[in-house]
Design a protein around this motif. Structure first.
Motif, mmCIF file in Angstrom:
data_model
loop_
_atom_site.group_PDB
_atom_site.id
_atom_site.type_symbol
_atom_site.label_atom_id
_atom_site.label_comp_id
_atom_site.label_asym_id
_atom_site.label_seq_id
_atom_site.Cartn_x
_atom_site.Cartn_y
_atom_site.Cartn_z
ATOM 1 N N PRO B 94 -34.683 10.928 16.115
ATOM 2 C CA PRO B 94 -34.975 11.246 14.704
ATOM 3 C C PRO B 94 -34.653 10.082 13.767
ATOM 4 C CG PRO B 94 -33.244 12.701 15.573
ATOM 5 C CD PRO B 94 -33.730 11.882 16.708
ATOM 6 N N LEU B 95 -33.623 9.291 14.096
ATOM 7 C CA LEU B 95 -33.298 8.124 13.275
ATOM 8 C C LEU B 95 -34.452 7.121 13.338
ATOM 9 C CD1 LEU B 95 -29.561 7.689 14.387
ATOM 10 C CD2 LEU B 95 -30.418 8.789 12.307
ATOM 11 N N GLY B 98 -37.358 8.221 11.291
ATOM 12 C CA GLY B 98 -37.117 7.971 9.871
ATOM 13 C C GLY B 98 -37.396 6.522 9.494
ATOM 14 N N PHE B 99 -36.913 5.575 10.301
ATOM 15 C CA PHE B 99 -37.154 4.155 10.023
ATOM 16 C C PHE B 99 -38.651 3.831 10.104
ATOM 17 C CE2 PHE B 99 -32.618 3.557 11.457
ATOM 18 C CZ PHE B 99 -32.168 3.124 10.228
ATOM 19 N N LEU B 101 -41.097 5.835 9.456
ATOM 20 C CA LEU B 101 -41.732 6.368 8.243
ATOM 21 C C LEU B 101 -41.478 5.437 7.048
ATOM 22 C CD1 LEU B 101 -43.408 8.802 7.434
ATOM 23 C CD2 LEU B 101 -41.320 10.000 6.804
ATOM 24 N N ILE B 102 -40.258 4.936 6.904
ATOM 25 C CA ILE B 102 -39.965 3.970 5.828
ATOM 26 C C ILE B 102 -40.862 2.746 5.983
ATOM 27 C CG2 ILE B 102 -38.233 2.404 4.858
ATOM 28 C CD1 ILE B 102 -36.079 4.379 5.743
ATOM 29 N N PHE B 208 -28.956 -2.202 7.999
ATOM 30 C CA PHE B 208 -29.773 -1.147 8.611
ATOM 31 C C PHE B 208 -29.305 -0.881 10.041
ATOM 32 C CE2 PHE B 208 -33.932 -0.063 6.357
ATOM 33 C CZ PHE B 208 -33.507 -0.493 5.115
ATOM 34 N N PHE B 211 -26.083 0.986 10.007
ATOM 35 C CA PHE B 211 -26.389 2.347 9.558
ATOM 36 C C PHE B 211 -26.850 3.181 10.753
ATOM 37 C CE2 PHE B 211 -29.539 5.425 8.022
ATOM 38 C CZ PHE B 211 -28.872 6.048 6.979
ATOM 39 N N LEU B 215 -24.753 6.378 12.359
ATOM 40 C CA LEU B 215 -25.298 7.736 12.433
ATOM 41 C C LEU B 215 -25.507 8.168 13.881
ATOM 42 C CD1 LEU B 215 -27.764 8.273 9.487
ATOM 43 C CD2 LEU B 215 -25.311 8.603 9.639
ATOM 44 N N VAL B 218 -22.164 9.410 15.016
ATOM 45 C CA VAL B 218 -21.867 10.718 14.404
ATOM 46 C C VAL B 218 -22.661 11.815 15.109
ATOM 47 C CG1 VAL B 218 -22.167 12.101 12.311
ATOM 48 C CG2 VAL B 218 -21.220 9.806 12.148
ATOM 49 N N ARG B 219 -23.959 11.561 15.331
ATOM 50 C CA ARG B 219 -24.824 12.583 15.932
ATOM 51 C C ARG B 219 -24.439 12.854 17.381
ATOM 52 N NH1 ARG B 219 -29.413 13.255 12.477
ATOM 53 N NH2 ARG B 219 -30.447 14.457 14.104
ATOM 54 N N SER B 222 -21.363 14.892 17.366
ATOM 55 C CA SER B 222 -21.738 16.244 16.974
ATOM 56 C C SER B 222 -22.261 17.037 18.181
ATOM 57 C CB SER B 222 -22.801 16.141 15.880
ATOM 58 O OG SER B 222 -23.038 17.379 15.292
#
Lengths: 55, 236
Positions: B94-95, B98-99, B101-102, B208, B211, B215, B218-219, B222
């Motif tokens: 998913p990360l 997102g990149f 899409l940016i 970036f 970042f 994340l 963290v994920r 999780s």
């Protein structure tokens, strides 16, 4: 001062392209960060509750 | 190689480095934004529109890097059946989406003033769009099975097949005629981009990258917590 700021924000006439590009990057990255951290915090809380229940 | 791949070790190791990663990410992204928006000069041809580069290029680089992480972790998962590898692949996807899409949106916003069009179906743009759909397909496939192990395996195979797209993205600007400019940074003979723009770009790219690393940690933490919660529920 106001003129200088307006001049800067105009981005040499490219404001409608430059600012949305940065805004999209900030929005998508913020969404990824919020999703990741919120999920992590929720599970930390859940785990603390479960472990609190144990004798 | 698997020293940190033990879930308990991973939790200890990631807890130790996570605050440093998060702090460095915040510093680098803040410095990168100041450099990109205030310090770096306008381009002699593109004017201020060149500032779009400082989000477009790092996002494009992370889009490919995250896919490489998904693919390598998928290979490790298929070969050694390592549970952390599946988690790494699934949480990087998913990360990466997102990149990507940016990259696509900022590229479109750059293309309109510079090329006179929001989109062309040329090799670079199309192969990055394919990358975006590969991410979405991978995420959908992983969740399409009732048995998570089967979903992980099917996703891993798709991720490995999709690796063929990475060199196509990288070399598309050399192999086919395109509106997109050729490689200007990682090329033989050194970068062709001015140092006053290369430094802000490097700071942003590093920001970036950290970042993404932060994340991803963290994920993954999780996901391991979720597994622990499930195990506790079964006992209780």
């Amino acid at each position: 001062m106001m003129v200088a700021i307006e001049h800067y924000l105009a981005m040499g006439g490219y404001a409608v392209f430059v600012w949305p590009a940065f805004a999209v990057a900030v929005l998508i990255m913020a969404a990824l960060a919020i999703d990741s951290v919120a999920g992590y915090r929720r599970r930390l809380r859940e785990l603390a509750l479960l472990e609190g229940d144990l004798p | 190689m698997f020293r940190f791949a033990n879930p308990a070790r991973f939790m200890r190791f990631s807890a130790a480095i996570l605050p440093w990663c998060a702090g460095a990410t915040a510093l680098l992204l803040a410095a990168g934004l100041v450099l990109a928006l205030f310090v770096s000069p306008p381009d002699y041809q593109q004017g201020e529109a060149v500032r779009i580069m400082y989000v477009h290029v790092p996002a494009a680089y992370l889009a490919s890097l995250a896919y490489a992480v998904v693919a390598v972790a998928s290979a490790v998962s298929l070969i050694w059946r390592h549970p952390l590898a599946d988690i790494a692949a699934q949480e990087a996807a998913p990360l990466g989406a997102g990149f990507t899409l940016i990259c696509l949106i900022s590229g479109s916003l750059w293309g309109e003033p510079m090329w006179g069009t929001w989109w062309v179906w040329d090799a670079r743009l199309t192969s990055v769009l394919v990358l975006f759909f590969l991410y979405l397909g991978y995420i959908a496939l992983v969740h399409a099975f009732d048995d998570p192990t089967r979903g992980a395996r099917a996703g891993a195979i798709l991720a490995l097949v999709g690796v063929v797209n990475l060199p196509i993205i990288k070399f598309s600007v050399d192999w086919w005629s395109t509106l997109h400019q050729p490689e200007s940074i990682f090329r033989l003979g050194g970068p062709t981009i001015a140092a006053a723009m290369l430094w802000p770009l490097a700071v942003m790219a590093l920001g970036f990258t950290l970042f993404f690393v932060t994340l991803l940690l963290v994920r993954m933490r999780s996901r391991l917590l979720a597994a622990k919660i499930r195990a506790l529920r079964l006992v209780g």
